[in-house]
Design a protein around this motif. Structure first.
Motif, PDB file in Angstrom:
ATOM      1  N   PRO A  91       0.827  -1.210   0.000  1.00 21.39           N
ATOM      2  CA  PRO A  91       0.000   0.000   0.000  1.00 21.39           C
ATOM      3  C   PRO A  91       0.861   1.261   0.000  1.00 21.39           C
ATOM      4  O   PRO A  91       1.981   1.260   0.516  1.00 21.39           O
ATOM      5  CB  PRO A  91      -0.804  -0.115   1.305  1.00 21.39           C
ATOM      6  CG  PRO A  91      -0.743  -1.557   1.681  1.00 21.39           C
ATOM      7  CD  PRO A  91       0.563  -2.072   1.158  1.00 21.39           C
ATOM      8  N   THR A  94       1.386   6.124   4.189  1.00 17.64           N
ATOM      9  CA  THR A  94       0.572   7.258   4.594  1.00 17.64           C
ATOM     10  C   THR A  94       1.433   8.487   4.837  1.00 17.64           C
ATOM     11  O   THR A  94       2.618   8.382   5.169  1.00 17.64           O
ATOM     12  CB  THR A  94      -0.226   6.935   5.869  1.00 17.64           C
ATOM     13  OG1 THR A  94      -1.144   7.997   6.126  1.00 17.64           O
ATOM     14  CG2 THR A  94       0.691   6.760   7.069  1.00 17.64           C
ATOM     15  N   GLU A  99      -3.073  14.271   5.733  1.00 14.37           N
ATOM     16  CA  GLU A  99      -4.373  13.656   5.990  1.00 14.37           C
ATOM     17  C   GLU A  99      -5.376  14.673   6.535  1.00 14.37           C
ATOM     18  O   GLU A  99      -5.014  15.590   7.270  1.00 14.37           O
ATOM     19  CB  GLU A  99      -4.233  12.509   6.998  1.00 14.37           C
ATOM     20  CG  GLU A  99      -3.527  11.282   6.455  1.00 14.37           C
ATOM     21  CD  GLU A  99      -4.398  10.480   5.501  1.00 14.37           C
ATOM     22  OE1 GLU A  99      -5.591  10.817   5.342  1.00 14.37           O
ATOM     23  OE2 GLU A  99      -3.883   9.510   4.917  1.00 14.37           O
ATOM     24  N   ARG A 101      -8.566  13.261   7.586  1.00 13.17           N
ATOM     25  CA  ARG A 101      -9.610  12.350   8.061  1.00 13.17           C
ATOM     26  C   ARG A 101     -10.048  12.690   9.487  1.00 13.17           C
ATOM     27  O   ARG A 101      -9.389  13.441  10.202  1.00 13.17           O
ATOM     28  CB  ARG A 101      -9.108  10.905   8.062  1.00 13.17           C
ATOM     29  CG  ARG A 101      -8.673  10.370   6.718  1.00 13.17           C
ATOM     30  CD  ARG A 101      -8.557   8.854   6.795  1.00 13.17           C
ATOM     31  NE  ARG A 101      -7.529   8.335   5.916  1.00 13.17           N
ATOM     32  CZ  ARG A 101      -7.263   7.041   5.768  1.00 13.17           C
ATOM     33  NH1 ARG A 101      -7.941   6.150   6.445  1.00 13.17           N
ATOM     34  NH2 ARG A 101      -6.309   6.640   4.951  1.00 13.17           N
ATOM     35  N   ASP A 151     -13.400   3.796  14.398  1.00 14.43           N
ATOM     36  CA  ASP A 151     -12.174   3.185  13.889  1.00 14.43           C
ATOM     37  C   ASP A 151     -11.517   2.248  14.892  1.00 14.43           C
ATOM     38  O   ASP A 151     -10.912   1.247  14.506  1.00 14.43           O
ATOM     39  CB  ASP A 151     -11.179   4.283  13.499  1.00 14.43           C
ATOM     40  CG  ASP A 151     -11.744   5.210  12.445  1.00 14.43           C
ATOM     41  OD1 ASP A 151     -11.990   4.734  11.330  1.00 14.43           O
ATOM     42  OD2 ASP A 151     -11.956   6.402  12.744  1.00 14.43           O
ATOM     43  N   ARG A 283     -10.663  -5.525   8.516  1.00 13.60           N
ATOM     44  CA  ARG A 283     -10.554  -4.834   7.223  1.00 13.60           C
ATOM     45  C   ARG A 283      -9.675  -3.593   7.303  1.00 13.60           C
ATOM     46  O   ARG A 283      -9.225  -3.082   6.278  1.00 13.60           O
ATOM     47  CB  ARG A 283     -11.945  -4.448   6.703  1.00 13.60           C
ATOM     48  CG  ARG A 283     -12.688  -3.437   7.555  1.00 13.60           C
ATOM     49  CD  ARG A 283     -13.981  -2.971   6.891  1.00 13.60           C
ATOM     50  NE  ARG A 283     -14.779  -2.164   7.795  1.00 13.60           N
ATOM     51  CZ  ARG A 283     -15.747  -2.640   8.565  1.00 13.60           C
ATOM     52  NH1 ARG A 283     -16.047  -3.927   8.522  1.00 13.60           N
ATOM     53  NH2 ARG A 283     -16.419  -1.850   9.378  1.00 13.60           N
ATOM     54  N   ARG A 284      -9.414  -3.110   8.525  1.00 16.34           N
ATOM     55  CA  ARG A 284      -8.607  -1.910   8.676  1.00 16.34           C
ATOM     56  C   ARG A 284      -7.132  -2.214   8.955  1.00 16.34           C
ATOM     57  O   ARG A 284      -6.314  -1.292   9.014  1.00 16.34           O
ATOM     58  CB  ARG A 284      -9.148  -1.058   9.836  1.00 16.34           C
ATOM     59  CG  ARG A 284     -10.621  -0.712   9.749  1.00 16.34           C
ATOM     60  CD  ARG A 284     -10.955   0.050   8.471  1.00 16.34           C
ATOM     61  NE  ARG A 284     -10.232   1.289   8.358  1.00 16.34           N
ATOM     62  CZ  ARG A 284     -10.604   2.430   8.935  1.00 16.34           C
ATOM     63  NH1 ARG A 284     -11.690   2.464   9.678  1.00 16.34           N
ATOM     64  NH2 ARG A 284      -9.904   3.526   8.758  1.00 16.34           N
ATOM     65  N   THR A 285      -6.794  -3.489   9.110  1.00 16.14           N
ATOM     66  CA  THR A 285      -5.443  -3.848   9.546  1.00 16.14           C
ATOM     67  C   THR A 285      -4.362  -3.322   8.612  1.00 16.14           C
ATOM     68  O   THR A 285      -3.324  -2.831   9.054  1.00 16.14           O
ATOM     69  CB  THR A 285      -5.322  -5.378   9.691  1.00 16.14           C
ATOM     70  OG1 THR A 285      -6.227  -5.823  10.712  1.00 16.14           O
ATOM     71  CG2 THR A 285      -3.903  -5.777  10.087  1.00 16.14           C
ATOM     72  N   THR A 286      -4.574  -3.415   7.301  1.00 14.13           N
ATOM     73  CA  THR A 286      -3.527  -3.030   6.351  1.00 14.13           C
ATOM     74  C   THR A 286      -3.647  -1.585   5.870  1.00 14.13           C
ATOM     75  O   THR A 286      -2.854  -1.156   5.033  1.00 14.13           O
ATOM     76  CB  THR A 286      -3.545  -3.972   5.130  1.00 14.13           C
ATOM     77  OG1 THR A 286      -4.850  -3.943   4.523  1.00 14.13           O
ATOM     78  CG2 THR A 286      -3.216  -5.400   5.557  1.00 14.13           C
ATOM     79  N   ASP A 287      -4.614  -0.844   6.377  1.00 11.22           N
ATOM     80  CA  ASP A 287      -4.753   0.573   6.024  1.00 11.22           C
ATOM     81  C   ASP A 287      -3.562   1.330   6.624  1.00 11.22           C
ATOM     82  O   ASP A 287      -3.400   1.370   7.845  1.00 11.22           O
ATOM     83  CB  ASP A 287      -6.069   1.103   6.596  1.00 11.22           C
ATOM     84  CG  ASP A 287      -6.291   2.586   6.318  1.00 11.22           C
ATOM     85  OD1 ASP A 287      -5.313   3.307   6.024  1.00 11.22           O
ATOM     86  OD2 ASP A 287      -7.448   3.034   6.410  1.00 11.22           O
ATOM     87  N   HIS A 290      -4.500   3.912   9.294  1.00 11.18           N
ATOM     88  CA  HIS A 290      -5.012   3.258  10.501  1.00 11.18           C
ATOM     89  C   HIS A 290      -3.860   2.643  11.293  1.00 11.18           C
ATOM     90  O   HIS A 290      -3.840   2.695  12.531  1.00 11.18           O
ATOM     91  CB  HIS A 290      -6.028   2.184  10.113  1.00 11.18           C
ATOM     92  CG  HIS A 290      -6.916   1.736  11.227  1.00 11.18           C
ATOM     93  ND1 HIS A 290      -6.560   0.723  12.091  1.00 11.18           N
ATOM     94  CD2 HIS A 290      -8.142   2.165  11.638  1.00 11.18           C
ATOM     95  CE1 HIS A 290      -7.534   0.540  12.971  1.00 11.18           C
ATOM     96  NE2 HIS A 290      -8.502   1.398  12.723  1.00 11.18           N
ATOM     97  N   ARG A 291      -2.891   2.070  10.573  1.00 11.81           N
ATOM     98  CA  ARG A 291      -1.717   1.508  11.254  1.00 11.81           C
ATOM     99  C   ARG A 291      -0.945   2.611  11.971  1.00 11.81           C
ATOM    100  O   ARG A 291      -0.465   2.426  13.090  1.00 11.81           O
ATOM    101  CB  ARG A 291      -0.807   0.801  10.249  1.00 11.81           C
ATOM    102  CG  ARG A 291       0.389   0.119  10.912  1.00 11.81           C
ATOM    103  CD  ARG A 291       1.351  -0.476   9.896  1.00 11.81           C
ATOM    104  NE  ARG A 291       0.720  -1.536   9.124  1.00 11.81           N
ATOM    105  CZ  ARG A 291       0.515  -1.488   7.818  1.00 11.81           C
ATOM    106  NH1 ARG A 291       0.882  -0.411   7.128  1.00 11.81           N
ATOM    107  NH2 ARG A 291      -0.045  -2.494   7.193  1.00 11.81           N
TER     108      ARG A 291
END
Length: 306
Positions: A91, A94, A99, A101, A151, A283-287, A290-291
Motif C-alpha cells: 500500500p 501514509t 491527511e 480524516r 475506527d 478490514r482496517r489492519t492493512t490501512d 489506521h496503522r
C-alpha cells in the motif's frame, strides 16, 4: 464459446507468456526468459489462439511474426500486466501531515487519560488536518465498530457477543491500588483487609455488562466494602477523593496521572491487573493511516495483535 466466457479461460501467467511471445516472436526465447519449456509455451500459445480466435503469431521465414491482432495486443498487455503488478505492490505509505480524516474512537475516561492524551498531542503536531472524536465506550460500540462507524475501541476484553470478530492488541497492564488524599488517616500505612473494608468507598458504575474487578475479587472472598457514592467515571471519583476521606480503587497509572499527590496503597487482597486492549475490524489492519494511528497509541512494548 460466448465472448464473455473467454475471460475465464485466461489467467495472468498465461497472459504474461503471451506478452513475451509477442515481444520475442519466439517460442524458444520465451521459454528461456520465463524459465519454462518449449512444450509448455507451445501449449499456452495454442490455448491463446483459441481464446483470441486469432493465430497471434504466424511463420515468417525461419521464425515467427505477429499478426495484426498480436501487434495490437502487445501494448495493451504491457499496460494490463503493469497494473496487475501494481495490485501486488505494498500500500502507498501514509503521509499524516497531508491527511484530513476524522478518527473516531470509543474509550473510557481511563484510556483517554493514560493513552490518548499523549497520542492526541502527537496528532496535533504530526497530522494537524486530522480531527479526533472520542465517545464513551458502551455495548453498542461493538456494532458501531463492525459497521465502520468508529475506527478503534479501547477497553478490557469482556465476554461480549461479537467481540471475537475483531483484532485485539494489548495496550497496557496496570495494577489496582487504593487511592486516598494526602494526609488521609490511612495514608502511608499498609492496609489490612479489615481496614480496607472499613473505609468509605466511591465506586465507578460499570456500563458494560461486566462486574468491577474489585467487586469480583471481594465477592470471591465473601466480603463487601462500604460504598457511599457511585459515579460514572474515574475522574469524578478522584475529584471526591481529593476533598474527602473517601477512598477509590483504581488503576495506578490513572491515579498518578490525574492526581499525582494521591497516596496509592496496595490492596490487601489478590486482584488481577487491569488490561486495556485496542480493538479494530480486520478490514482496517492493512490501512497505512489506521496503522499509523494504532502505532501512535500503543506503547513500543505492546504485545502482538491476535
Amino acid at each position: 464459446m460466448r465472448r464473455d466466457d473467454r475471460l475465464f479461460q485466461l489467467d495472468l501467467s498465461t497472459l504474461a507468456i503471451l506478452r513475451d511471445l509477442l515481444e520475442t516472436q519466439s517460442v524458444t526465447l520465451t521459454a528461456r526468459r520465463l524459465g519454462s519449456t518449449q512444450p509448455n509455451v507451445s501449449r499456452a500459445l495454442s490455448k491463446l489462439r483459441t481464446v483470441f480466435d486469432d493465430e497471434l503469431l504466424v511463420p515468417a521465414g525461419r521464425g515467427l511474426t505477429c499478426t495484426h491482432r498480436g501487434r495490437e495486443l502487445l501494448p495493451r498487455l504491457d499496460a494490463m500486466l503493469a497494473d496487475a503488478r501494481g495490485l501486488l505492490s505494498p500500500p502507498t505509505p501514509t503521509s499524516p501531515a497531508k491527511e484530513t480524516r476524522t478518527v473516531r474512537i470509543a474509550a473510557a475516561d481511563y484510556a483517554i487519560a493514560v493513552l490518548l492524551d499523549r497520542w492526541i498531542a502527537r496528532v496535533r503536531k504530526e497530522a494537524p488536518g486530522v480531527t479526533v472524536e472520542i465517545d464513551t465506550i458502551v455495548v453498542d460500540s461493538i456494532d458501531a465498530l463492525a459497521r465502520g462507524e468508529i475506527d478503534l475501541a479501547i477497553a478490557r476484553r469482556e465476554p461480549i457477543s461479537g467481540i471475537d470478530q475483531f483484532v485485539m492488541k494489548q495496550a497496557l497492564s496496570d495494577r489496582w491500588v487504593c487511592a486516598v488524599r494526602p494526609g488521609h488517616p490511612r495514608a502511608r500505612r499498609k492496609l489490612t483487609l479489615a481496614q480496607y473494608l472499613a473505609l468509605e468507598h466511591v465506586m465507578i458504575s460499570v456500563r458494560l455488562p461486566a462486574i468491577s474487578p474489585v467487586e469480583a475479587a471481594l465477592h470471591r472472598l465473601g466480603k463487601e466494602r462500604k460504598v457511599v457514592a457511585r459515579v460514572p467515571t474515574f475522574m469524578s471519583a478522584l475529584a471526591l477523593v481529593k476533598t474527602t476521606d473517601i477512598a477509590v480503587a483504581a488503576p495506578e497509572r490513572l491515579v498518578r496521572t490525574q492526581m499525582p499527590d494521591a497516596e496509592c496503597l496496595s490492596l490487601p487482597f489478590p486482584i488481577e491487573p487491569t488490561v486495556l486492549n485496542l480493538f479494530w475490524h480486520p478490514r482496517r489492519t492493512t490501512d497505512p493511516f489506521h496503522r499509523w494511528v494504532r502505532e501512535g497509541i500503543l506503547p513500543e512494548d505492546a504485545l502482538p495483535a491476535r
